[in-house]
Design a protein around this motif. Structure first.
Motif, PDB file in Angstrom:
ATOM      1  N   ALA A  53      28.369  36.467  39.191  1.00 34.35           N
ATOM      2  CA  ALA A  53      29.812  36.591  38.962  1.00 34.35           C
ATOM      3  C   ALA A  53      30.319  38.007  39.230  1.00 34.35           C
ATOM      4  CB  ALA A  53      30.134  36.185  37.529  1.00 34.35           C
ATOM      5  N   LYS A  54      29.423  38.920  39.534  1.00 31.36           N
ATOM      6  CA  LYS A  54      29.803  40.307  39.802  1.00 31.36           C
ATOM      7  C   LYS A  54      30.123  40.475  41.285  1.00 31.36           C
ATOM      8  CE  LYS A  54      26.734  42.085  36.228  1.00 31.36           C
ATOM      9  NZ  LYS A  54      25.569  42.960  35.976  1.00 31.36           N
ATOM     10  N   HIS A  55      31.370  40.833  41.574  1.00 31.77           N
ATOM     11  CA  HIS A  55      31.775  41.119  42.942  1.00 31.77           C
ATOM     12  C   HIS A  55      32.881  42.172  42.919  1.00 31.77           C
ATOM     13  CE1 HIS A  55      35.213  38.367  42.312  1.00 31.77           C
ATOM     14  NE2 HIS A  55      34.311  37.601  41.709  1.00 31.77           N
ATOM     15  N   CYS A  56      33.115  42.782  44.064  1.00 33.47           N
ATOM     16  CA  CYS A  56      34.051  43.912  44.141  1.00 33.47           C
ATOM     17  C   CYS A  56      35.451  43.572  43.645  1.00 33.47           C
ATOM     18  CB  CYS A  56      34.110  44.443  45.567  1.00 33.47           C
ATOM     19  SG  CYS A  56      32.567  45.201  46.119  1.00 33.47           S
ATOM     20  N   ALA A  57      35.927  42.358  43.873  1.00 34.12           N
ATOM     21  CA  ALA A  57      37.288  41.992  43.469  1.00 34.12           C
ATOM     22  C   ALA A  57      37.489  42.100  41.957  1.00 34.12           C
ATOM     23  CB  ALA A  57      37.623  40.588  43.952  1.00 34.12           C
ATOM     24  N   ASN A  58      36.424  41.963  41.174  1.00 32.36           N
ATOM     25  CA  ASN A  58      36.592  42.097  39.727  1.00 32.36           C
ATOM     26  C   ASN A  58      35.936  43.380  39.197  1.00 32.36           C
ATOM     27  OD1 ASN A  58      33.873  41.422  39.600  1.00 32.36           O
ATOM     28  ND2 ASN A  58      34.212  39.396  38.730  1.00 32.36           N
ATOM     29  N   CYS A  59      35.770  44.376  40.078  1.00 27.36           N
ATOM     30  CA  CYS A  59      35.214  45.686  39.705  1.00 27.36           C
ATOM     31  C   CYS A  59      36.360  46.678  39.494  1.00 27.36           C
ATOM     32  CB  CYS A  59      34.286  46.194  40.800  1.00 27.36           C
ATOM     33  SG  CYS A  59      33.627  47.851  40.485  1.00 27.36           S
ATOM     34  N   MET A  60      36.216  47.554  38.536  1.00 28.97           N
ATOM     35  CA  MET A  60      37.263  48.531  38.252  1.00 28.97           C
ATOM     36  C   MET A  60      37.411  49.591  39.340  1.00 28.97           C
ATOM     37  SD  MET A  60      35.474  50.823  35.235  1.00 28.97           S
ATOM     38  CE  MET A  60      36.881  51.873  35.024  1.00 28.97           C
ATOM     39  N   HIS A  61      36.421  49.761  40.213  1.00 25.50           N
ATOM     40  CA  HIS A  61      36.468  50.768  41.266  1.00 25.50           C
ATOM     41  C   HIS A  61      37.075  50.244  42.565  1.00 25.50           C
ATOM     42  CE1 HIS A  61      34.005  53.208  38.680  1.00 25.50           C
ATOM     43  NE2 HIS A  61      33.055  52.290  38.664  1.00 25.50           N
ATOM     44  N   PHE A  62      37.264  48.945  42.683  1.00 28.52           N
ATOM     45  CA  PHE A  62      37.742  48.334  43.930  1.00 28.52           C
ATOM     46  C   PHE A  62      39.231  48.601  44.134  1.00 28.52           C
ATOM     47  CE2 PHE A  62      39.251  44.534  46.350  1.00 28.52           C
ATOM     48  CZ  PHE A  62      38.580  44.801  47.533  1.00 28.52           C
ATOM     49  N   VAL A  63      39.589  48.970  45.370  1.00 32.76           N
ATOM     50  CA  VAL A  63      40.980  49.171  45.771  1.00 32.76           C
ATOM     51  C   VAL A  63      41.320  48.012  46.707  1.00 32.76           C
ATOM     52  CG1 VAL A  63      42.614  50.707  46.892  1.00 32.76           C
ATOM     53  CG2 VAL A  63      40.689  51.659  45.605  1.00 32.76           C
ATOM     54  N   PRO A  64      42.111  47.038  46.266  1.00 32.67           N
ATOM     55  CA  PRO A  64      42.362  45.839  47.075  1.00 32.67           C
ATOM     56  C   PRO A  64      43.066  46.133  48.388  1.00 32.67           C
ATOM     57  CG  PRO A  64      43.330  45.643  44.870  1.00 32.67           C
ATOM     58  CD  PRO A  64      42.803  47.009  44.999  1.00 32.67           C
ATOM     59  N   GLY A  65      42.830  45.249  49.366  1.00 28.18           N
ATOM     60  CA  GLY A  65      43.511  45.322  50.647  1.00 28.18           C
ATOM     61  C   GLY A  65      44.905  44.721  50.530  1.00 28.18           C
ATOM     62  N   LYS A  66      45.524  44.440  51.667  1.00 26.25           N
ATOM     63  CA  LYS A  66      46.895  43.919  51.676  1.00 26.25           C
ATOM     64  C   LYS A  66      46.986  42.498  51.128  1.00 26.25           C
ATOM     65  CE  LYS A  66      48.358  46.926  55.353  1.00 26.25           C
ATOM     66  NZ  LYS A  66      48.943  47.102  56.662  1.00 26.25           N
ATOM     67  N   PHE A  88      29.158  43.633  46.578  1.00 25.94           N
ATOM     68  CA  PHE A  88      28.585  44.074  45.305  1.00 25.94           C
ATOM     69  C   PHE A  88      27.774  45.337  45.547  1.00 25.94           C
ATOM     70  CE2 PHE A  88      24.849  44.312  42.538  1.00 25.94           C
ATOM     71  CZ  PHE A  88      25.461  44.388  41.310  1.00 25.94           C
ATOM     72  N   CYS A  89      27.739  46.224  44.566  1.00 27.26           N
ATOM     73  CA  CYS A  89      26.847  47.393  44.595  1.00 27.26           C
ATOM     74  C   CYS A  89      26.425  47.704  43.160  1.00 27.26           C
ATOM     75  CB  CYS A  89      27.511  48.602  45.261  1.00 27.26           C
ATOM     76  SG  CYS A  89      28.657  49.505  44.225  1.00 27.26           S
ATOM     77  N   ILE A  90      25.505  48.634  43.005  1.00 26.27           N
ATOM     78  CA  ILE A  90      24.970  48.946  41.677  1.00 26.27           C
ATOM     79  C   ILE A  90      25.971  49.713  40.804  1.00 26.27           C
ATOM     80  CG2 ILE A  90      22.574  48.837  42.390  1.00 26.27           C
ATOM     81  CD1 ILE A  90      22.539  51.892  42.504  1.00 26.27           C
ATOM     82  N   ALA A  91      27.066  50.187  41.393  1.00 24.33           N
ATOM     83  CA  ALA A  91      28.088  50.894  40.605  1.00 24.33           C
ATOM     84  C   ALA A  91      29.119  49.941  40.020  1.00 24.33           C
ATOM     85  CB  ALA A  91      28.787  51.925  41.480  1.00 24.33           C
ATOM     86  N   TRP A  92      28.909  48.628  40.158  1.00 22.29           N
ATOM     87  CA  TRP A  92      29.860  47.646  39.677  1.00 22.29           C
ATOM     88  C   TRP A  92      30.122  47.831  38.193  1.00 22.29           C
ATOM     89  CZ3 TRP A  92      30.055  43.906  35.939  1.00 22.29           C
ATOM     90  CH2 TRP A  92      31.118  42.993  36.020  1.00 22.29           C
ATOM     91  N   ALA A  93      31.396  47.788  37.831  1.00 18.04           N
ATOM     92  CA  ALA A  93      31.807  47.877  36.414  1.00 18.04           C
ATOM     93  C   ALA A  93      32.979  46.927  36.230  1.00 18.04           C
ATOM     94  CB  ALA A  93      32.188  49.289  36.041  1.00 18.04           C
ATOM     95  N   ALA A  94      32.953  46.130  35.188  1.00 12.74           N
ATOM     96  CA  ALA A  94      34.009  45.145  34.941  1.00 12.74           C
ATOM     97  C   ALA A  94      35.351  45.825  34.723  1.00 12.74           C
ATOM     98  CB  ALA A  94      33.658  44.306  33.718  1.00 12.74           C
ATOM     99  N   LYS A  95      36.399  45.173  35.226  1.00 13.34           N
ATOM    100  CA  LYS A  95      37.751  45.678  34.967  1.00 13.34           C
ATOM    101  C   LYS A  95      38.039  45.576  33.482  1.00 13.34           C
ATOM    102  CE  LYS A  95      39.936  44.651  39.362  1.00 13.34           C
ATOM    103  NZ  LYS A  95      40.980  43.893  40.062  1.00 13.34           N
TER     104      LYS A  95
END
Length: 96
Positions: A53-66, A88-95
């Motif tokens: 369930a961990k992916h960039c879209a639900n990571c606090m570091h992700f900057v969404p595209g358009k 996904f990467c090891i720096a993933w953190a939940a929003k």
């Protein structure tokens, strides 16, 4: 000295003016090109697929595209504009 090879002040100003006007154009065209920070991707073990369930879209570091499915950026990967929302990467953190 040969007068034909001696540049005039007018020629110098024309060439200098043209060069100065090209600087903003060249810098804007460079921003339109997508970039990948390969070194950071490797060190953070980035992958284009989610980890459960961990992916960039639900990571606090992700900057969404358009759009929600468009490639975006990441605060951890400076200059990288091709981060998949399903990555996904090891720096993933939940929003929060």
């Amino acid at each position: 000295m040969n007068e034909e090879l001696k540049p005039s002040r007018r020629q110098f100003l024309k060439i200098g003016g043209a060069a100065i006007t090209m600087i903003p154009i060249m810098s804007m065209s460079g921003n339109a090109v997508a970039a990948v920070n390969a070194a950071m991707r490797t060190s953070m073990k980035y992958q284009d697929k989610p980890n459960g369930a961990k992916h960039c879209a639900n990571c606090m570091h992700f900057v969404p595209g358009k759009t929600p499915k468009a490639l975006g950026g990441c605060q951890i990967f400076p200059g990288d504009t091709e981060i998949s929302p399903n990555g996904f990467c090891i720096a993933w953190a939940a929003k929060p």
